[in-house]
Design an enzyme around this catalytic site. Structure first.
Site, short mmCIF file in Angstrom:
data_model
loop_
_atom_site.label_atom_id
_atom_site.label_comp_id
_atom_site.label_asym_id
_atom_site.label_seq_id
_atom_site.Cartn_x
_atom_site.Cartn_y
_atom_site.Cartn_z
N GLY A 98 6.52 -1.19 5.97
CA GLY A 98 9.09 -1.75 6.61
C GLY A 98 9.70 -0.95 6.37
O GLY A 98 9.05 0.80 6.63
N GLU A 99 10.81 -0.91 6.58
CA GLU A 99 11.67 -0.29 7.67
C GLU A 99 12.52 -0.84 6.35
O GLU A 99 13.37 -1.33 6.11
CB GLU A 99 12.40 -0.87 8.59
CG GLU A 99 13.11 -0.57 9.40
CD GLU A 99 13.78 0.62 9.44
OE1 GLU A 99 12.81 1.15 10.54
OE2 GLU A 99 14.12 1.18 9.04
N CYS B 137 3.48 8.69 0.66
CA CYS B 137 3.29 8.29 2.10
C CYS B 137 3.88 6.63 1.18
O CYS B 137 3.26 6.29 0.69
CB CYS B 137 2.75 7.91 2.88
SG CYS B 137 3.43 6.79 4.18
N ASN C 152 -2.59 5.86 16.22
CA ASN C 152 -3.91 5.21 15.26
C ASN C 152 -4.49 3.37 16.27
O ASN C 152 -3.51 2.85 15.93
CB ASN C 152 -3.38 4.86 13.99
CG ASN C 152 -3.40 6.15 13.69
OD1 ASN C 152 -4.16 7.38 13.66
ND2 ASN C 152 -2.63 6.86 12.95
N SER D 27 11.39 7.06 14.75
CA SER D 27 10.32 6.74 15.76
C SER D 27 11.08 5.92 17.38
O SER D 27 11.63 5.37 17.04
CB SER D 27 9.72 5.26 14.98
OG SER D 27 9.44 5.98 13.56
N LEU D 28 10.79 6.97 18.06
CA LEU D 28 11.15 7.02 19.33
C LEU D 28 10.16 5.76 20.41
O LEU D 28 10.65 4.36 20.21
CB LEU D 28 11.73 8.23 19.69
CG LEU D 28 12.13 8.35 21.75
CD1 LEU D 28 13.53 7.50 21.19
CD2 LEU D 28 12.39 9.25 22.06
N GLU E 154 0.69 -1.10 -0.22
CA GLU E 154 0.26 -0.25 -0.23
C GLU E 154 0.39 1.49 -0.13
O GLU E 154 2.05 1.05 0.07
CB GLU E 154 -0.70 -0.13 0.94
CG GLU E 154 -1.86 -1.27 0.64
CD GLU E 154 -3.08 -1.07 2.45
OE1 GLU E 154 -3.97 -1.39 1.64
OE2 GLU E 154 -2.34 -0.62 3.48
#
Ligand code: SAH
Ligand code: SF4
Length: 342
Positions: free
Chosen positions: A158-159, A104, A289, A213-214, A91
Site C-alpha cells: 500500500g501507499e 516493514c 525483485n 520511490s523514484l 503481509e
C-alpha cells in the site's frame, strides 16, 4: 458501547477511565501493558483491580491480526501473513541486518496505484487499514520476536500517504512516550510521490524519515512505470520534496530499483543528477525483485549496475547499492501480495 483498544489514543483511554471514576494514571498503565509488554489479555494486567479488568474485558475489544502463516528466508528475513477481522489478508516483513531489526509494515490491503514493477499493485486495492490494524501488525511481530523491534518502515503493501489519517494516528501511538515510545528517527514512510501527503508530512509534529520511490528520472518513463506520475509530475514532486527538506531540515532518501534496460542506462544517472540538483538526497539503489505478474521485467545485469554506480560517483551523488533480502520467500520490496501468496 464497545470500542477497540488499538484505536484509542492515550487521551481516549484517560477519558474512558474518568467516565468510570477511575484515576487518570490507569490509562498509562493499560498502555504500558499493551505497547511495552505486549500483554493483550486484560486479565493478565495485574496492577489493575479485578473490577477494572472485568470492565475492560466487557467494553474494550482487543482486535489483533491473526497469524496465518510465517516463513523464514535463507537470509533470516521473516514474512508474516495476517488475517484481519473482515477476512482480508495482509503481509508484513521482519528484516534482520546484523542484529538490527526492522519491521516493514503494510498501510493498505493492496494498493490502488498499480506501479508496473510491483506485485502489490498488480493485485489491486481492497481498502485502507485502520490505525489498529497498522499497530497490530507491529505489536504482534514484536510479541512473536520476543523482544522490541526498534525500526519501522512503511514499505509493505500500500501507499501510506493515501491513508494519511490512520498512518499518522498509528505513528502518534508508536511515538507517544506513554505508549510504544519509539523514536521519530526510527520511523520511515516510503511514498510513490503523493504531493499533498508530502506537504502534510512536512507539517506533521513528529520528525520521521521520508523515502521517495523514484525509479525513473523523466516524466515519460516515470508515467509508464508509475501511473501516479500522471497526477503528480516530477517537477511538482521535486518541488514538494524541496519544501519538505527546507521546512524540516531532513535529508530525503530516494529509492531507485534497477530494471534491466528499462531505467538502468547511464544517461538516467545524469538525468537524476540534474533532476535532484539542490536536494542533496541519499540514493538507495535496490536490485529489482522479479515479480510473477511481469516476467518480462528483469534485474539489471552486473555490468550495467556497475556503470550506473560509476556514473553516480562521478556526479558526486551519494548512494548505496542495497542487497536484496527475502526474495526466496517473496518478502522483498514489491513482492508482497497476500492474495496470491497465501
Ligand atoms: N507505496 C509505497 C511504499 C510501499 S512499496 C512506495 O511505493 O514507496 C516499498 C518499496 O518497494 C518502494 O520503494 C517501491 O518502489 C519498491 N518496489 C516495488 N516493487 C519493487 C520490485 N519489484 N523490486 C524492487 N523494489 C520494488
Ligand atoms: Fe503501490 Fe508502492 Fe507498489 Fe507502487 S510500489 S503499486 S505505490 S505499493
Amino acid at each position: 458501547m464497545t470500542c477497540d483498544a488499538l484505536e484509542l489514543s492515550l487521551s481516549d483511554w484517560q477519558i474512558l477511565f474518568s467516565k468510570w471514576n477511575e484515576q487518570k494514571f490507569r490509562a498509562a498503565q493499560v498502555c504500558q501493558w499493551i505497547y511495552a509488554k505486549k500483554i493483550f489479555n486484560y486479565h493478565d494486567m495485574t496492577n489493575l483491580s479485578k473490577d477494572i479488568r472485568a470492565k475492560l474485558t466487557e467494553s474494550v475489544l482487543m482486535t489483533l491480526p491473526v497469524l496465518v502463516k510465517q516463513q523464514t528466508s535463507k537470509d533470516g528475513t521473516k514474512k508474516f501473513l495476517w488475517l484481519l477481522a473482515d477476512g482480508n489478508k495482509i503481509e508484513s516483513v521482519l528484516l534482520n541486518h546484523g542484529g538490527h531489526k526492522t519491521a516493514c509494515i503494510s498501510s493498505q490491503a493492496g494498493c490502488p496505484l498499480g506501479c508496473v514493477f510491483c506485485e502489490t499493485g498488480a493485485n489491486g486495492f481492497t481498502r485502507n487499514l485502520t490505525r489498529g490494524e497498522i499497530l497490530g501488525q507491529f505489536l504482534m511481530m514484536e510479541k512473536l520476536n520476543g523482544a522490541d523491534i526498534n525500526n519501522i518502515v512503511f514499505m509493505g503493501m500500500g501507499e501510506p500517504l493515501l491513508n494519511e489519517a490512520n498512518v499518522f494516528s498509528a505513528i502518534r501511538a508508536l511515538n507517544d512516550k506513554d505508549m510504544r515510545n519509539l523514536g521519530a528517527r526510527h520511523i520511515t514512510i516510503s511514498t510513490s510521490g503523493i504531493v499533498p501527503g508530502i506537504e502534510a508530512l512536512a507539517d506533521f509534529e513528529i520528525p520521521l524519515r521520508l523515502s521517495l520511490s523514484l525509479h525513473a528520472t523523466n516524466d515519460a518513463l516515470r508515467s509508464k512505470l508509475m501511473p501516479v506520475n500522471n497526477q503528480y509530475s516530477l517537477s511538482k514532486l521535486v518541488g514538494a520534496l524541496k519544501r519538505y527538506r527546507d521546512r524540516t531540515g531532513e535529508r530525503i532518501t530516494i529509492e531507485y530499483a534497477l530494471i534491466d534496460r528499462v531505467n538502468d542506462d547511464v544517461q538516467y544517472a545524469y538525468e537524476m543528477a540534474a533532476l535532484l540538483d539542490g536536494l542533496s538526497p541519499y540514493i538507495n539503489l535496490i536490485p529489482f525483485n522479479p515479480i510473477p505478474s511481469r516476467p518480462d521485467l528483469k534485474r539489471s545485469q552486473e555490468t550495467r549496475i556497475k556503470e550506473f554506480c560509476r556514473a553516480l560517483s562521478e556526479l558526486k551523488i551519494e548512494f548505496e547499492l542495497r542487497k536484496e533480502r527475502g526474495s526466496d520467500i517473496m518478502a522483498a520490496c514489491g513482492q508482497l501480495a497476500a492474495s496470491r501468496n497465501a
